[in-house]
Write a protein that holds these residues in place. Structure first.
Motif, PDB file in Angstrom:
ATOM      1  N   ASP A 234      35.712 -62.505  -1.741  1.00 36.83           N
ATOM      2  CA  ASP A 234      36.773 -62.682  -0.751  1.00 36.83           C
ATOM      3  C   ASP A 234      37.448 -64.047  -0.881  1.00 36.83           C
ATOM      4  O   ASP A 234      38.669 -64.153  -0.806  1.00 36.83           O
ATOM      5  N   ALA A 235      36.649 -65.093  -1.094  1.00 38.26           N
ATOM      6  CA  ALA A 235      37.216 -66.442  -1.238  1.00 38.26           C
ATOM      7  C   ALA A 235      38.076 -66.547  -2.491  1.00 38.26           C
ATOM      8  O   ALA A 235      39.182 -67.103  -2.449  1.00 38.26           O
ATOM      9  N   ASP A 236      37.580 -66.005  -3.602  1.00 41.06           N
ATOM     10  CA  ASP A 236      38.352 -66.040  -4.845  1.00 41.06           C
ATOM     11  C   ASP A 236      39.614 -65.195  -4.721  1.00 41.06           C
ATOM     12  O   ASP A 236      40.683 -65.590  -5.197  1.00 41.06           O
ATOM     13  N   LEU A 237      39.501 -64.057  -4.063  1.00 39.04           N
ATOM     14  CA  LEU A 237      40.660 -63.184  -3.875  1.00 39.04           C
ATOM     15  C   LEU A 237      41.740 -63.887  -3.063  1.00 39.04           C
ATOM     16  O   LEU A 237      42.927 -63.772  -3.367  1.00 39.04           O
ATOM     17  N   LYS A 238      41.336 -64.637  -2.060  1.00 38.89           N
ATOM     18  CA  LYS A 238      42.308 -65.379  -1.251  1.00 38.89           C
ATOM     19  C   LYS A 238      43.029 -66.430  -2.100  1.00 38.89           C
ATOM     20  O   LYS A 238      44.252 -66.545  -2.059  1.00 38.89           O
ATOM     21  N   THR A 239      42.267 -67.182  -2.888  1.00 35.90           N
ATOM     22  CA  THR A 239      42.855 -68.220  -3.749  1.00 35.90           C
ATOM     23  C   THR A 239      43.815 -67.607  -4.759  1.00 35.90           C
ATOM     24  O   THR A 239      44.954 -68.075  -4.923  1.00 35.90           O
ATOM     25  N   VAL A 240      43.368 -66.566  -5.427  1.00 32.18           N
ATOM     26  CA  VAL A 240      44.178 -65.929  -6.462  1.00 32.18           C
ATOM     27  C   VAL A 240      45.379 -65.216  -5.834  1.00 32.18           C
ATOM     28  O   VAL A 240      46.502 -65.297  -6.356  1.00 32.18           O
ATOM     29  N   GLY A 241      45.151 -64.555  -4.716  1.00 32.09           N
ATOM     30  CA  GLY A 241      46.249 -63.881  -4.026  1.00 32.09           C
ATOM     31  C   GLY A 241      47.341 -64.850  -3.601  1.00 32.09           C
ATOM     32  O   GLY A 241      48.531 -64.572  -3.753  1.00 32.09           O
ATOM     33  N   ASN A 242      46.944 -66.004  -3.083  1.00 35.83           N
ATOM     34  CA  ASN A 242      47.924 -67.022  -2.694  1.00 35.83           C
ATOM     35  C   ASN A 242      48.695 -67.538  -3.906  1.00 35.83           C
ATOM     36  O   ASN A 242      49.910 -67.760  -3.833  1.00 35.83           O
ATOM     37  N   ALA A 243      47.994 -67.731  -5.013  1.00 35.94           N
ATOM     38  CA  ALA A 243      48.663 -68.204  -6.231  1.00 35.94           C
ATOM     39  C   ALA A 243      49.670 -67.176  -6.730  1.00 35.94           C
ATOM     40  O   ALA A 243      50.804 -67.526  -7.092  1.00 35.94           O
ATOM     41  N   LEU A 244      49.272 -65.920  -6.740  1.00 36.80           N
ATOM     42  CA  LEU A 244      50.175 -64.864  -7.214  1.00 36.80           C
ATOM     43  C   LEU A 244      51.367 -64.693  -6.279  1.00 36.80           C
ATOM     44  O   LEU A 244      52.507 -64.546  -6.728  1.00 36.80           O
ATOM     45  N   GLN A 245      51.123 -64.730  -4.976  1.00 35.74           N
ATOM     46  CA  GLN A 245      52.220 -64.590  -4.024  1.00 35.74           C
ATOM     47  C   GLN A 245      53.202 -65.747  -4.147  1.00 35.74           C
ATOM     48  O   GLN A 245      54.413 -65.549  -4.146  1.00 35.74           O
TER      49      GLN A 245
END
Length: 156
Positions: free
Chosen positions: A10-21
Motif C-alpha cells: 500500500d505504501a509503495d502503491l501510494k508513492t508510485v501512484g502519486n509519481a504516475l499521476q
C-alpha cells in the motif's frame, strides 16, 4: 476501490501512484501548451519552431498514454481531466495572442525544464518501490530532455 490488484504494498502503491499521476498531469499540460504555442507562433523562424512544437506534442501524448496505462496496470486510476491538469501542472501560463518565435522557444524551454525537474524527482521516488515505473519515467525524461536541448539550441 481498485478493480486491479497490485503486487506493490500500500505504501509503495501510494508513492508510485502519486509519481504516475503527477507525470500524467505534466505531460497532458505540456501537450496542451505546446499545441497552443504551435497555433500562435509567428516570426522568421515560424516554420522550424512550428514543426518542432508538434514533435513535443507527439512525445507528450505518447508518454502520457504509457504513464496512464502503467497507473491502471498497478491499480491506480489515472486522472487527466482538465480541472486536475490545471490545478496540478508545473508549467506556467501561456500568454494570450500571437507569440513571437523567440518567445515561443523560451516558453518551451521553461516548460520542459519544469517538467523534467519534476520527472527527475519522480525517478528518485520510484527507484525502490517500482523499478518498472522508474524505467518508464527515465525513458520519457530522456525524450523530454532531448526536446529541451533542441529548443535551447534554438535560443543560442
Amino acid at each position: 476501490m481498485s478493480v486491479v490488484k497490485s503486487s506493490l504494498s500500500d505504501a509503495d502503491l501510494k508513492t508510485v501512484g502519486n509519481a504516475l499521476q503527477g507525470a500524467l498531469v505534466d505531460l497532458v499540460d505540456l501537450a496542451l501548451v505546446a499545441k497552443q504555442v504551435h497555433w500562435n507562433v509567428v516570426g522568421p523562424r515560424f516554420r522550424s519552431v512550428h514543426l518542432q512544437l508538434d514533435e513535443v506534442v507527439t512525445t507528450a501524448r505518447t508518454h502520457s498514454d504509457t504513464v496512464a496505462e502503467r497507473a491502471s496496470a498497478i491499480g491506480v486510476n489515472p486522472d487527466g481531466r482538465a480541472a486536475t491538469v490545471a490545478s496540478g501542472s508545473a508549467i506556467g501560463a501561456v500568454p494570450e495572442g500571437w507569440i513571437k518565435d523567440d518567445q515561443a522557444v523560451r516558453i518551451l524551454v521553461d516548460a520542459l525544464g519544469a517538467v523534467t525537474a519534476r520527472m527527475r524527482e519522480r525517478i528518485e521516488a520510484t527507484e525502490q518501490p517500482d523499478p518498472v515505473t522508474q524505467d518508464i519515467l527515465i525513458g520519457l525524461t530522456a525524450d523530454l530532455e532531448k526536446h529541451a536541448w533542441m529548443f535551447q539550441a534554438e535560443s543560442a
